[in-house]
Design an enzyme around this catalytic site. Sequence first.
Site, PDB file in Angstrom:
ATOM      1  N   ASP A 113       1.017  -1.178  -0.095  1.00  0.00           N
ATOM      2  CA  ASP A 113       0.039   0.000  -0.050  1.00  0.00           C
ATOM      3  C   ASP A 113       0.922   1.254  -0.058  1.00  0.00           C
ATOM      4  O   ASP A 113       1.917   1.295   0.627  1.00  0.00           O
ATOM      5  CB  ASP A 113      -0.703   0.127   1.070  1.00  0.00           C
ATOM      6  CG  ASP A 113      -2.238   0.932   1.188  1.00  0.00           C
ATOM      7  OD1 ASP A 113      -3.210   0.182   1.249  1.00  0.00           O
ATOM      8  OD2 ASP A 113      -1.967   2.097   0.831  1.00  0.00           O
ATOM      9  N   SER A 155     -16.382  -3.225 -10.571  1.00  0.00           N
ATOM     10  CA  SER A 155     -17.678  -2.432 -10.005  1.00  0.00           C
ATOM     11  C   SER A 155     -18.762  -2.861 -10.853  1.00  0.00           C
ATOM     12  O   SER A 155     -18.647  -2.673 -12.304  1.00  0.00           O
ATOM     13  CB  SER A 155     -17.284  -1.061  -9.856  1.00  0.00           C
ATOM     14  OG  SER A 155     -18.248  -0.281  -9.671  1.00  0.00           O
ATOM     15  N   THR A 188     -20.574  -0.310 -11.724  1.00  0.00           N
ATOM     16  CA  THR A 188     -20.524   0.858 -12.535  1.00  0.00           C
ATOM     17  C   THR A 188     -20.323   0.572 -14.017  1.00  0.00           C
ATOM     18  O   THR A 188     -20.739   1.214 -15.000  1.00  0.00           O
ATOM     19  CB  THR A 188     -19.403   1.900 -12.220  1.00  0.00           C
ATOM     20  OG1 THR A 188     -19.556   3.122 -12.825  1.00  0.00           O
ATOM     21  CG2 THR A 188     -17.991   1.162 -12.396  1.00  0.00           C
ATOM     22  N   TYR A 209     -12.858   7.186 -14.017  1.00  0.00           N
ATOM     23  CA  TYR A 209     -12.986   6.134 -13.037  1.00  0.00           C
ATOM     24  C   TYR A 209     -13.645   4.740 -13.672  1.00  0.00           C
ATOM     25  O   TYR A 209     -12.960   3.494 -13.494  1.00  0.00           O
ATOM     26  CB  TYR A 209     -13.382   6.604 -11.536  1.00  0.00           C
ATOM     27  CG  TYR A 209     -14.171   5.424 -10.833  1.00  0.00           C
ATOM     28  CD1 TYR A 209     -13.019   4.779 -10.243  1.00  0.00           C
ATOM     29  CD2 TYR A 209     -15.335   5.065 -10.851  1.00  0.00           C
ATOM     30  CE1 TYR A 209     -13.255   3.468  -9.365  1.00  0.00           C
ATOM     31  CE2 TYR A 209     -15.743   4.003 -10.003  1.00  0.00           C
ATOM     32  CZ  TYR A 209     -14.828   3.306  -9.353  1.00  0.00           C
ATOM     33  OH  TYR A 209     -15.076   2.035  -8.660  1.00  0.00           O
ATOM     34  N   LYS A 234     -12.157   0.776 -14.696  1.00  0.00           N
ATOM     35  CA  LYS A 234     -12.625  -0.536 -14.401  1.00  0.00           C
ATOM     36  C   LYS A 234     -13.015  -1.291 -15.503  1.00  0.00           C
ATOM     37  O   LYS A 234     -12.735  -2.412 -15.748  1.00  0.00           O
ATOM     38  CB  LYS A 234     -13.829  -0.489 -13.523  1.00  0.00           C
ATOM     39  CG  LYS A 234     -13.550   0.248 -12.105  1.00  0.00           C
ATOM     40  CD  LYS A 234     -12.753  -0.487 -11.254  1.00  0.00           C
ATOM     41  CE  LYS A 234     -12.451   0.098  -9.922  1.00  0.00           C
ATOM     42  NZ  LYS A 234     -11.333  -0.638  -9.464  1.00  0.00           N
ATOM     43  N   PHE A 256     -21.213  -4.332  -6.016  1.00  0.00           N
ATOM     44  CA  PHE A 256     -22.318  -3.527  -5.920  1.00  0.00           C
ATOM     45  C   PHE A 256     -21.869  -2.473  -4.652  1.00  0.00           C
ATOM     46  O   PHE A 256     -20.741  -1.956  -4.710  1.00  0.00           O
ATOM     47  CB  PHE A 256     -23.645  -4.090  -5.815  1.00  0.00           C
ATOM     48  CG  PHE A 256     -24.070  -4.778  -7.090  1.00  0.00           C
ATOM     49  CD1 PHE A 256     -23.404  -5.931  -7.527  1.00  0.00           C
ATOM     50  CD2 PHE A 256     -25.051  -4.163  -7.835  1.00  0.00           C
ATOM     51  CE1 PHE A 256     -23.750  -6.343  -8.972  1.00  0.00           C
ATOM     52  CE2 PHE A 256     -25.574  -4.413  -9.035  1.00  0.00           C
ATOM     53  CZ  PHE A 256     -24.921  -5.508  -9.704  1.00  0.00           C
ATOM     54  N   ARG A 307     -30.256   0.572  -4.656  1.00  0.00           N
ATOM     55  CA  ARG A 307     -29.027   0.191  -4.786  1.00  0.00           C
ATOM     56  C   ARG A 307     -28.778  -1.061  -4.145  1.00  0.00           C
ATOM     57  O   ARG A 307     -29.878  -1.472  -3.443  1.00  0.00           O
ATOM     58  CB  ARG A 307     -28.028   1.124  -4.189  1.00  0.00           C
ATOM     59  CG  ARG A 307     -27.735   2.388  -4.893  1.00  0.00           C
ATOM     60  CD  ARG A 307     -26.863   2.357  -6.238  1.00  0.00           C
ATOM     61  NE  ARG A 307     -26.567   3.331  -6.746  1.00  0.00           N
ATOM     62  CZ  ARG A 307     -27.479   4.125  -7.455  1.00  0.00           C
ATOM     63  NH1 ARG A 307     -28.745   3.819  -7.683  1.00  0.00           N
ATOM     64  NH2 ARG A 307     -26.926   5.382  -8.094  1.00  0.00           N
TER      65      ARG A 307
HETATM   66  C1  UD1 Z   1     -20.769   5.622  -6.388  1.00  0.00           C
HETATM   67  C2  UD1 Z   1     -20.215   6.090  -7.679  1.00  0.00           C
HETATM   68  C3  UD1 Z   1     -19.702   4.344  -8.246  1.00  0.00           C
HETATM   69  C4  UD1 Z   1     -18.961   3.953  -7.349  1.00  0.00           C
HETATM   70  C5  UD1 Z   1     -19.542   3.735  -5.967  1.00  0.00           C
HETATM   71  C6  UD1 Z   1     -18.431   3.065  -4.885  1.00  0.00           C
HETATM   72  C7  UD1 Z   1     -21.067   7.974  -8.387  1.00  0.00           C
HETATM   73  C8  UD1 Z   1     -21.788   8.559  -9.651  1.00  0.00           C
HETATM   74  N1  UD1 Z   1     -21.179   6.792  -8.455  1.00  0.00           N
HETATM   75  O1  UD1 Z   1     -22.074   4.742  -6.557  1.00  0.00           O
HETATM   76  O2  UD1 Z   1     -18.991   4.787  -9.729  1.00  0.00           O
HETATM   77  O3  UD1 Z   1     -18.696   2.452  -7.941  1.00  0.00           O
HETATM   78  O4  UD1 Z   1     -19.995   5.066  -5.440  1.00  0.00           O
HETATM   79  O5  UD1 Z   1     -19.218   2.798  -3.767  1.00  0.00           O
HETATM   80  O6  UD1 Z   1     -20.581   8.824  -7.648  1.00  0.00           O
HETATM   81  N2  UD1 Z   1     -27.059   9.367  -2.122  1.00  0.00           N
HETATM   82  C9  UD1 Z   1     -27.914  10.503  -1.410  1.00  0.00           C
HETATM   83  N3  UD1 Z   1     -27.373  11.403  -0.749  1.00  0.00           N
HETATM   84  C10 UD1 Z   1     -25.862  11.480  -0.575  1.00  0.00           C
HETATM   85  C11 UD1 Z   1     -25.167  10.241  -1.191  1.00  0.00           C
HETATM   86  C12 UD1 Z   1     -25.688   9.546  -1.785  1.00  0.00           C
HETATM   87  O7  UD1 Z   1     -29.009  10.390  -1.521  1.00  0.00           O
HETATM   88  O8  UD1 Z   1     -25.710  12.378   0.029  1.00  0.00           O
HETATM   89  C13 UD1 Z   1     -27.734   8.577  -2.797  1.00  0.00           C
HETATM   90  C14 UD1 Z   1     -27.294   8.520  -4.295  1.00  0.00           C
HETATM   91  O9  UD1 Z   1     -28.238   9.335  -4.988  1.00  0.00           O
HETATM   92  C15 UD1 Z   1     -27.520   6.966  -4.502  1.00  0.00           C
HETATM   93  C16 UD1 Z   1     -27.448   6.262  -3.382  1.00  0.00           C
HETATM   94  O10 UD1 Z   1     -27.409   7.518  -2.236  1.00  0.00           O
HETATM   95  O11 UD1 Z   1     -28.759   6.664  -5.007  1.00  0.00           O
HETATM   96  C17 UD1 Z   1     -25.851   5.588  -3.271  1.00  0.00           C
HETATM   97  O12 UD1 Z   1     -24.884   6.520  -3.458  1.00  0.00           O
HETATM   98  P1  UD1 Z   1     -23.265   6.303  -3.538  1.00  0.00           P
HETATM   99  O13 UD1 Z   1     -23.075   5.715  -2.185  1.00  0.00           O
HETATM  100  O14 UD1 Z   1     -22.857   7.323  -3.827  1.00  0.00           O
HETATM  101  O15 UD1 Z   1     -22.954   5.042  -4.465  1.00  0.00           O
HETATM  102  P2  UD1 Z   1     -23.273   4.895  -6.063  1.00  0.00           P
HETATM  103  O16 UD1 Z   1     -24.159   6.022  -6.456  1.00  0.00           O
HETATM  104  O17 UD1 Z   1     -24.207   3.524  -6.078  1.00  0.00           O
END
Ligand code: UD1
Length: 337
Positions: A31, A124, A126, A149, A153, A178, A231
């Site tokens: 690391d 991911s 993603t 990013y 991947k 996920f 999610r």
């Molecule tokens: C995000 C990344 C994704 C990455 C993953 C790693 C983006 C667009 N995508 O995914 O590429 O692989 O993290 O863990 O950044 N949410 C809120 N409020 C917040 C934060 C998040 O409502 O303050 C919602 C988001 O809209 C989403 C869900 O929570 O619907 C999960 O968000 P997040 O934890 O950021 O994960 P991903 O969007 O799935």
Amino acid sequence: MKILITGGLGYIGSHVATVLLQNGMDVIIVDNLENSRIQVLDGIQFITGKTPVFRQMDVSDASEMNQLFDDFSDCAGIIHFAAYKSVSESVSEPLRYYDNNLGGLQLLLKHATSKAIPLIFSSSCTVYGQSETLPIREDEPLKEATSPYGSTKRIGERIIEDCCKAYPKFNAILLRYFNPIGAHSSAKIGEYPIGIPQNLVPFLTQTVRGIRPILKVFGSKYDTADGTCIRDYIHVVDLAEAHVESLNYLLKKQNSEACEVYNVGTGNGVSVLELIRAFENATGKSVPYEPSDPRPGDTIAAYADASKIEQKIGWKARYTLEEALLSAWEWEKRINH
Ligand code: UD1
């Protein structure tokens, strides 16, 4: 048996190190400490009672990599995490992302392919983007990445597939995660978000702790049951166990193809509001939140069909959403920001 974990002091890597050590493997952690902390090593030692070998170095440094593989020529398997992971940062600094995420992978593959060392790659969900079908199966067509990013991947997966074709003795598994959440039950290792968390669960726990004023729920009018995004949230310990079981499967040569790809999720789609409620039920704490505008680029719904990894490798998530959220809260209460 010696297993190399690159990025082994990071969030997922540290949990994998713990599970490997508890399974009697010898662990070599590499690391560069750019996005991780040396104290994580103490957490791993506390949990397992064992001391992994640790080397502070960069996987994109060719001479350090040569030295590493000379010193550990008996390495039996590699689990590769060392990579940058911020979507927004990757948009403003694409070259840094391509250099580090793909440069490091290519150097690692040079050694892994020449010595036929099996590799587990941290990919991911993603790569699916907004999938046409739900739950998402591994054979779902992949989408054009929406960030550098995501692109690293996708390209990383492709580079590994090409190597598996070119070098018949080399085998790999691509794990498409996920949404990992939570922390080890000891609360000795977990996620240290850098700056303001972008991900939902660390932002939520910091809000409940009073570090952030309010959680903004991004989007309330999506075409989902309650209007918020969906999610598949998976306990990081479950995810760690999926790595170790995948590696064992490769080491026992149970794979039918040189490169196999698996989703790692629970199979349950959970909305943002459902997650908030589950957190409140699990911890008894109330979450201050408010609806907000959608976050640009967000996928509306993504959750796994996780049946392939269960059928072929025998892994299945064991923890509930509540257990994962409770562990995230126990961790949050322990860490200093
Ligand atoms: C995000 C990344 C994704 C990455 C993953 C790693 C983006 C667009 N995508 O995914 O590429 O692989 O993290 O863990 O950044 N949410 C809120 N409020 C917040 C934060 C998040 O409502 O303050 C919602 C988001 O809209 C989403 C869900 O929570 O619907 C999960 O968000 P997040 O934890 O950021 O994960 P991903 O969007 O799935």
